[in-house]
Design a protein around this motif. Structure first.
Motif, PDB file in Angstrom:
ATOM      1  N   ASN A 198      -7.447  14.405  -0.574  1.00 29.35           N
ATOM      2  CA  ASN A 198      -8.387  13.684   0.272  1.00 29.35           C
ATOM      3  C   ASN A 198      -8.389  14.405   1.610  1.00 29.35           C
ATOM      4  OD1 ASN A 198      -9.698  11.891   1.937  1.00 29.35           O
ATOM      5  ND2 ASN A 198      -8.188  10.258   1.770  1.00 29.35           N
ATOM      6  N   ARG A 225      -3.239  -4.376  -1.426  1.00 31.38           N
ATOM      7  CA  ARG A 225      -2.193  -3.556  -0.830  1.00 31.38           C
ATOM      8  C   ARG A 225      -0.982  -3.449  -1.752  1.00 31.38           C
ATOM      9  NH1 ARG A 225      -4.026  -0.630   0.962  1.00 31.38           N
ATOM     10  NH2 ARG A 225      -2.588   0.041   2.554  1.00 31.38           N
ATOM     11  N   ALA A 254      -2.987   9.328  -5.354  1.00 31.20           N
ATOM     12  CA  ALA A 254      -3.805   8.131  -5.115  1.00 31.20           C
ATOM     13  C   ALA A 254      -5.043   8.102  -6.019  1.00 31.20           C
ATOM     14  CB  ALA A 254      -4.226   8.078  -3.645  1.00 31.20           C
ATOM     15  N   TYR A 295      -0.425  11.293   6.990  1.00 33.43           N
ATOM     16  CA  TYR A 295       0.792  12.128   6.975  1.00 33.43           C
ATOM     17  C   TYR A 295       1.162  12.506   8.416  1.00 33.43           C
ATOM     18  CZ  TYR A 295      -0.718  12.770   2.073  1.00 33.43           C
ATOM     19  OH  TYR A 295      -1.152  12.576   0.785  1.00 33.43           O
ATOM     20  N   LYS A 344      -7.356   2.639  -5.026  1.00 29.08           N
ATOM     21  CA  LYS A 344      -8.571   3.344  -5.418  1.00 29.08           C
ATOM     22  C   LYS A 344      -9.017   2.927  -6.821  1.00 29.08           C
ATOM     23  CE  LYS A 344      -7.917   5.064  -1.381  1.00 29.08           C
ATOM     24  NZ  LYS A 344      -6.925   5.964  -0.916  1.00 29.08           N
ATOM     25  N   ASP A 402       0.495   3.588   1.935  1.00 27.85           N
ATOM     26  CA  ASP A 402       0.699   3.876   3.368  1.00 27.85           C
ATOM     27  C   ASP A 402       2.104   3.459   3.818  1.00 27.85           C
ATOM     28  OD1 ASP A 402      -1.858   4.845   3.697  1.00 27.85           O
ATOM     29  OD2 ASP A 402      -2.660   3.028   4.617  1.00 27.85           O
ATOM     30  N   SER A 410      -1.475  15.951  -1.474  1.00 34.00           N
ATOM     31  CA  SER A 410      -2.391  14.967  -2.050  1.00 34.00           C
ATOM     32  C   SER A 410      -3.056  15.630  -3.260  1.00 34.00           C
ATOM     33  CB  SER A 410      -3.414  14.591  -0.965  1.00 34.00           C
ATOM     34  OG  SER A 410      -4.421  13.767  -1.468  1.00 34.00           O
ATOM     35  N   GLY A 456       0.857  -1.186   0.000  1.00 34.25           N
ATOM     36  CA  GLY A 456       0.000   0.000   0.000  1.00 34.25           C
ATOM     37  C   GLY A 456       0.890   1.232   0.000  1.00 34.25           C
ATOM     38  N   ASP A 476       1.117  12.981  -3.798  1.00 35.26           N
ATOM     39  CA  ASP A 476       0.384  11.737  -3.565  1.00 35.26           C
ATOM     40  C   ASP A 476      -0.784  11.685  -4.548  1.00 35.26           C
ATOM     41  OD1 ASP A 476      -1.166   9.655  -2.623  1.00 35.26           O
ATOM     42  OD2 ASP A 476      -0.970  10.222  -0.512  1.00 35.26           O
ATOM     43  N   PHE A 478      -4.797  14.008   3.983  1.00 35.33           N
ATOM     44  CA  PHE A 478      -4.795  12.594   4.356  1.00 35.33           C
ATOM     45  C   PHE A 478      -4.225  12.416   5.766  1.00 35.33           C
ATOM     46  CE2 PHE A 478      -2.810   8.241   3.424  1.00 35.33           C
ATOM     47  CZ  PHE A 478      -3.996   7.562   3.650  1.00 35.33           C
TER      48      PHE A 478
HETATM   49  C1  LIG Z   1      -6.266   6.050   0.250  1.00 39.70           C
HETATM   50  C2  LIG Z   1      -5.085   6.955   0.229  1.00 39.70           C
HETATM   51  C3  LIG Z   1      -3.786   6.459   0.366  1.00 39.70           C
HETATM   52  C4  LIG Z   1      -3.504   5.066   0.831  1.00 39.70           C
HETATM   53  O1  LIG Z   1      -3.451   4.163  -0.133  1.00 39.70           O
HETATM   54  P1  LIG Z   1      -3.013   2.663   0.102  1.00 39.70           P
HETATM   55  O2  LIG Z   1      -2.209   2.401  -1.108  1.00 39.70           O
HETATM   56  O3  LIG Z   1      -4.276   1.881   0.168  1.00 39.70           O
HETATM   57  O4  LIG Z   1      -2.201   2.545   1.363  1.00 39.70           O
HETATM   58  C5  LIG Z   1      -2.714   7.334   0.227  1.00 39.70           C
HETATM   59  N1  LIG Z   1      -2.920   8.632   0.014  1.00 39.70           N
HETATM   60  C6  LIG Z   1      -4.151   9.154  -0.091  1.00 39.70           C
HETATM   61  C7  LIG Z   1      -4.311  10.611  -0.316  1.00 39.70           C
HETATM   62  C8  LIG Z   1      -5.267   8.335   0.023  1.00 39.70           C
HETATM   63  O5  LIG Z   1      -6.488   8.874  -0.022  1.00 39.70           O
END
Ligand SMILES: *Cc1c(COP(=O)(O)O)cnc(C)c1O
Length: 361
Positions: free
Chosen positions: A167, A228, A194, A121, A221, A94, A163, A92, A192, A118
């Motif tokens: 998010n 992961r 995502a 962080y 997403k 994360d 981000s 992931g 980021d 997010f």
């Molecule tokens: C969902 C999300 C992540 C985490 O993603 P994973 O790959 O599932 O760990 C990272 N950054 C942002 C901004 C998210 O919304």
């Protein structure tokens, strides 16, 4: 007197850790699940069969290949990653956020991010022993360029996270404001992305311009949250060092095989992303039909909206009582007062949400 476990915990666990609230995941059993930005679609049965056939070849008795060259190659092709960039895989994104912080953490070093953004962080900064500074967004949730530049001057952040789209607000920050942050930053700036498949915008092609930028992507997403798999993209000189913080076998055999399989059927993932974008527009329009709601524009697979003052908890609970779980952000951050966030689901799920909302509001 006898030492209790509580005494030992209080003595040994770092006070910053004890002061944290653990990342909370609510129970969604039996509910229409629109709280976590998951892709609502599964795969057609024939594809599931083909995937299961691939898994038969998985060698669970062997450690995974930590370099995963074939999977990285597929990701490069799938995401058009520039040839001079390296790729680092994480359990992931994360985990990659944590690895970035482990690579730069030192007493007094700061992680900076606009807020609200997010939650990981801040949480991971604290867990890895870094200081964290949040800079409020403007009232329409854009980057406050002068506040960001002032915070960069003041904190000299080792790491800044942006981000893109953001998010939980759903918008893309102004690209010029992002560039101003990058150019003013003495440290690394991590973009980021995502939600890139829902936004159609990226800084990937600007990596070559900036020696202090890395890009974070995830398959979560796009429809593979359960697998992961995240990736960090950037100059080899950065990733070679950050790779040293990685646990040797962080991406397991089943994830490697399954992600590789999924990316050979990119057309399915792309069509799902397309459906989600279309549903996002329909859902946004339906929410805008309520004069009582403020609906924020989204470039992601979720929509943030504000309900009449003081009613967020009640409306969230009423939706849940009608079988629909979304995210209540009221109380998460001062700027998110009275805000709820709904993930875009299937047309049926979105209808269930809108029906429940009509009752609740
Ligand atoms: C969902 C999300 C992540 C985490 O993603 P994973 O790959 O599932 O760990 C990272 N950054 C942002 C901004 C998210 O919304």
């Amino acid at each position: 007197m006898k030492t209790t476990i509580d005494d030992l915990v209080a003595r040994l666990i770092r006070h910053e850790v004890r002061a944290l609230s653990a990342y909370h995941v609510p129970d969604a059993a039996g509910l229409v699940k629109l709280d976590a930005m998951e892709n609502p679609y599964g795969w057609p049965p024939a594809l599931v069969d083909a995937w299961l056939a691939r898994l038969r070849a998985a060698r669970l008795n062997r450690y995974p290949d930590p370099a995963a060259p074939a999977l990285k190659e597929r990701l490069r092709t799938s995401m058009n990653i520039p040839a001079d960039c390296a790729v680092l895989l994480g359990n992931g994104s994360d985990e990659l956020i944590q690895m970035l912080m482990l690579a730069v953490t030192a007493p007094g070093r700061v992680v900076l991010s606009p807020e609200p953004s997010f939650a990981m962080y801040r949480l991971t900064a604290i867990v890895t022993g870094m200081a964290y500074a949040g800079v409020p967004l403007t009232t329409d949730f854009n980057l406050d360029t002068s506040a960001m530049l002032a915070a960069i001057t003041r904190h000299q952040p080792a790491l800044t996270f942006i981000s893109y789209p953001n998010n939980p607000t759903g918008n893309l920050f102004d690209a010029e404001a992002v560039r101003a942050v990058i150019e003013a930053s003495p440290g690394l700036v991590v973009l980021d992305e995502a939600y890139h498949v829902f936004a159609g915008r990226s800084f990937l092609n600007e990596l070559a311009r900036y020696p202090n930028v890395l890009i974070l992507r995830t398959l979560s997403k796009m429809g593979l949250a359960g697998l992961r798999l995240g990736l960090l993209i950037g100059a080899p000189a950065w990733l070679t060092e950050i790779d040293k913080t990685r646990l040797p076998y962080n991406v397991n055999v089943l994830t490697q095989l399954s992600a590789d399989f999924a990316l050979t059927h990119q057309d399915v993932l792309d069509a799902q992303a397309q459906d989600i974008r279309r549903e996002r527009e329909r859902l946004t329009a339906a929410l805008r039909g309520y004069a009582a709601l403020t609906v924020y524009p989204s470039c992601a697979n979720f929509i943030l909206f504000r309900v009449p003052r003081g009613r967020a908890d009640e409306i969230f609970a009423a939706l849940k009582a009608r079988g629909v779980l979304i995210k209540n952000l009221h109380g998460a951050n001062a700027a998110l007062h009275d805000c709820l966030r709904v993930t875009v689901g299937t047309p049926e799920e979105n209808r269930a949400f809108l029906d429940a909302l009509a009752q609740a509001v």
